[in-house]
Write a protein that holds these residues in place. Structure first.
Motif, PDB file in Angstrom:
ATOM      1  N   GLN A 111       0.940  -1.204  -0.474  1.00  0.00           N
ATOM      2  CA  GLN A 111       0.308  -0.074  -0.107  1.00  0.00           C
ATOM      3  C   GLN A 111       0.586   1.411   0.286  1.00  0.00           C
ATOM      4  N   THR A 112       1.645   1.683   0.973  1.00  0.00           N
ATOM      5  CA  THR A 112       2.856   2.385   1.250  1.00  0.00           C
ATOM      6  C   THR A 112       3.516   3.099  -0.323  1.00  0.00           C
ATOM      7  N   LYS A 113       4.116   2.027  -0.701  1.00  0.00           N
ATOM      8  CA  LYS A 113       5.103   2.527  -1.575  1.00  0.00           C
ATOM      9  C   LYS A 113       4.035   2.471  -2.731  1.00  0.00           C
ATOM     10  N   LEU A 114       3.291   1.807  -3.332  1.00  0.00           N
ATOM     11  CA  LEU A 114       2.105   1.669  -4.370  1.00  0.00           C
ATOM     12  C   LEU A 114       2.089   3.337  -4.371  1.00  0.00           C
ATOM     13  N   PHE A 115       1.067   3.854  -3.252  1.00  0.00           N
ATOM     14  CA  PHE A 115       1.100   4.993  -3.020  1.00  0.00           C
ATOM     15  C   PHE A 115       1.352   6.278  -3.146  1.00  0.00           C
ATOM     16  N   ARG A 116       3.008   6.103  -3.035  1.00  0.00           N
ATOM     17  CA  ARG A 116       3.741   6.951  -2.660  1.00  0.00           C
ATOM     18  C   ARG A 116       4.884   7.065  -4.473  1.00  0.00           C
ATOM     19  N   TYR A 117       4.280   6.146  -4.417  1.00  0.00           N
ATOM     20  CA  TYR A 117       4.828   5.974  -6.555  1.00  0.00           C
ATOM     21  C   TYR A 117       2.983   6.807  -7.168  1.00  0.00           C
ATOM     22  N   GLU A 142      -7.712   6.062  -4.753  1.00  0.00           N
ATOM     23  CA  GLU A 142      -7.914   5.191  -5.416  1.00  0.00           C
ATOM     24  C   GLU A 142      -7.210   3.540  -6.292  1.00  0.00           C
ATOM     25  N   LEU A 143      -6.571   4.416  -6.978  1.00  0.00           N
ATOM     26  CA  LEU A 143      -5.330   4.312  -8.011  1.00  0.00           C
ATOM     27  C   LEU A 143      -4.873   2.720  -7.329  1.00  0.00           C
ATOM     28  N   VAL A 144      -4.074   3.130  -6.005  1.00  0.00           N
ATOM     29  CA  VAL A 144      -4.192   2.152  -5.236  1.00  0.00           C
ATOM     30  C   VAL A 144      -4.980   0.855  -5.341  1.00  0.00           C
ATOM     31  N   ASN A 145      -5.983   1.225  -4.961  1.00  0.00           N
ATOM     32  CA  ASN A 145      -7.047   0.215  -4.766  1.00  0.00           C
ATOM     33  C   ASN A 145      -7.266  -0.074  -6.396  1.00  0.00           C
ATOM     34  N   ASP A 146      -7.174   0.532  -7.023  1.00  0.00           N
ATOM     35  CA  ASP A 146      -7.570  -0.306  -8.960  1.00  0.00           C
ATOM     36  C   ASP A 146      -6.315  -1.280  -9.128  1.00  0.00           C
ATOM     37  N   ILE A 147      -4.739  -0.146  -7.989  1.00  0.00           N
ATOM     38  CA  ILE A 147      -3.285  -1.349  -8.744  1.00  0.00           C
ATOM     39  C   ILE A 147      -4.041  -3.178  -7.768  1.00  0.00           C
TER      40      ILE A 147
END
Lengths: 223, 207
Positions: free
Chosen positions: B53-59, B72-77
């Protein structure tokens, strides 16, 4: 490794993704190469900045996992609904086939098998019959001209003013079939169903043709 | 299964405690999660989600700059990970596979919003040995200026810096994520550094 090859590996030296062997080789190169040492510092400065930028980003909301699970649940329900729908359709089709079987064939199995057997025999018979037939070749305008039928061929020149309909009518009356032509001189070869041995009949036919100069300008038996 | 879940819990606790870059997860552990997710195990999905979650959110945030959109995009991923877990062949690491999905979605979103141009002049040549920028431009005291300059790079060049220097991927892994040759990744890294030098020079020349 050359200086240039080592230079290309510096970013991976900085992010520590190189193999221990490559790291050792780079370290010994760095001990003697001022340019690579300076470039290494540049990459480290970039890395520090990227890390510092990320440290400023707020933390994501922990409640987001629940909405991801909800989305998955909804997707599963949708898939289940779609699957149920497909299964229901298949079931209905299977039931219909079964109903048809029970309604039509099951009450009279003997008759059913007899019909299938009769169809099979008919198909085999037809295929065999047509495949054993001697091939014949027909012109578009008339009966077969090849094969064992005896015939006499006459070379004819039609009057230029004649219409196609008149030619067709005359040939039908005289039982002639166009089997060749037109040649470069505009002559056609016409076949008549007369035995080549019937000299009298041939003479009569040629005479009859020559009696119609309005239609046949040139009449000569094919040599 | 209990052992598996216990191992997952321990891993997540370790991951959540770490807020630093290059926090690596055991590849076997990740592969086990994906296998479990493919079998419909939501508990494994939760572990995977909390780890990434955190890694993707930061990216995502580095490109989108908005908390809600990035979440929202993290959830999509992660939903894409759930749906695609069955198709994961194990030819790459799980982390590069997940970041590949993330990279694709982020770049698509940028294109869709037309906030920034993803297009760039594709550099084809690796740098020659003479092309080294002045070292003084990259001093650590100039971190604020470097950060400002990084923000002005194209998304592709920012992305390559993020993946290599924050997420700690090798050039081969970045090439798997970006679906491009390894040499292209290296060229992009050096081009990004060259661009940064030009931008830093501009910042330094300002009165």
């Amino acid at each position: 490794m050359t200086h240039q090859e080592i230079r290309l590996l510096l970013p991976e030296y900085v992010n520590e993704t190189l193999s221990p062997t490559d790291r050792v080789e780079i370290q010994s190169h760095l001990a003697t190469c001022e340019n690579c040492t300076q470039e290494l510092e540049q990459w480290r400065a970039i890395q520090s900045s990227v890390i510092a930028q990320n440290a400023q980003i707020p933390a994501p909301s922990p409640s987001r996992l629940a909405s991801a699970l909800k989305a998955i649940e909804m997707d599963e329900q949708q898939n289940a609904h779609s699957l149920t729908h497909q299964t229901a359709l298949l079931e209905r089709l299977a039931n219909w086939v079964e109903d048809q079987w029970q309604a039509v064939w099951q009450p009279m199995p003997t008759l059913g098998w007899a019909v299938i057997a009769a169809q099979f025999v008919l198909i085999v018979g037809l295929v065999g019959f047509f495949s054993l037939q001697e091939p014949t070749y027909s012109t578009l305008s008339g009966p077969s001209v090849a094969g064992s039928e005896k015939q006499v061929r006459v070379v004819i020149g039609f009057h230029p003013s004649l219409m196609e309909a008149e030619i067709r009518k005359t040939l039908l009356e005289m039982q002639g079939t166009i089997v060749g032509g037109p040649s470069a001189l505009g002559l056609y070869t016409i076949a008549f169903p007369i035995s080549p041995d019937s000299t009298d009949e041939i003479e009569r036919k040629l005479h009859a043709l020559k009696q119609r100069p309005d239609i046949f300008q040139f009449v000569e038996r094919e040599s | 299964m209990n052992f598996f879940l216990l191992a997952c819990d321990l891993q997540v606790k370790k991951e959540s405690a770490m807020n630093e870059p290059q926090n690596k997860v055991d590849p076997d552990q990740e592969a086990a999660w994906i296998k479990e997710i493919a079998a419909g195990n939501k508990r494994a999905f939760e572990q995977c989600y909390l780890t990434y979650q955190t890694k993707l959110f930061r990216y995502c945030f580095r490109f989108l700059g908005d908390q809600g959109t990035s979440e929202e995009l993290v959830n999509d991923i992660m939903v894409a990970v759930w749906k695609g877990a069955g198709t994961f062949q194990g030819q790459s690491k799980v982390s590069t596979w997940i970041f590949g999905i993330a990279h694709h979605k982020v770049m698509n979103m940028i294109r869709g919003k037309k906030q920034e141009s993803v297009e760039m002049t594709e550099e084809t040549d690796l740098p020659s040995s003479e092309e080294m920028p002045e070292t003084t431009l990259f001093r650590k005291e100039q971190q604020a200026q470097i950060q400002q300059a990084i923000g002005k790079l194209s998304p592709i060049h920012r992305s390559v810096l993020e993946l290599a220097f924050y997420h700690g991927f090798s050039c081969q892994e970045v090439s798997d994520i970006m679906k491009c040759p390894v040499n292209t990744v290296k060229t992009r890294l050096f081009y990004a550094k060259q661009q940064l030098a030009t931008l830093l020079k501009g910042i330094g020349d300002r009165p």
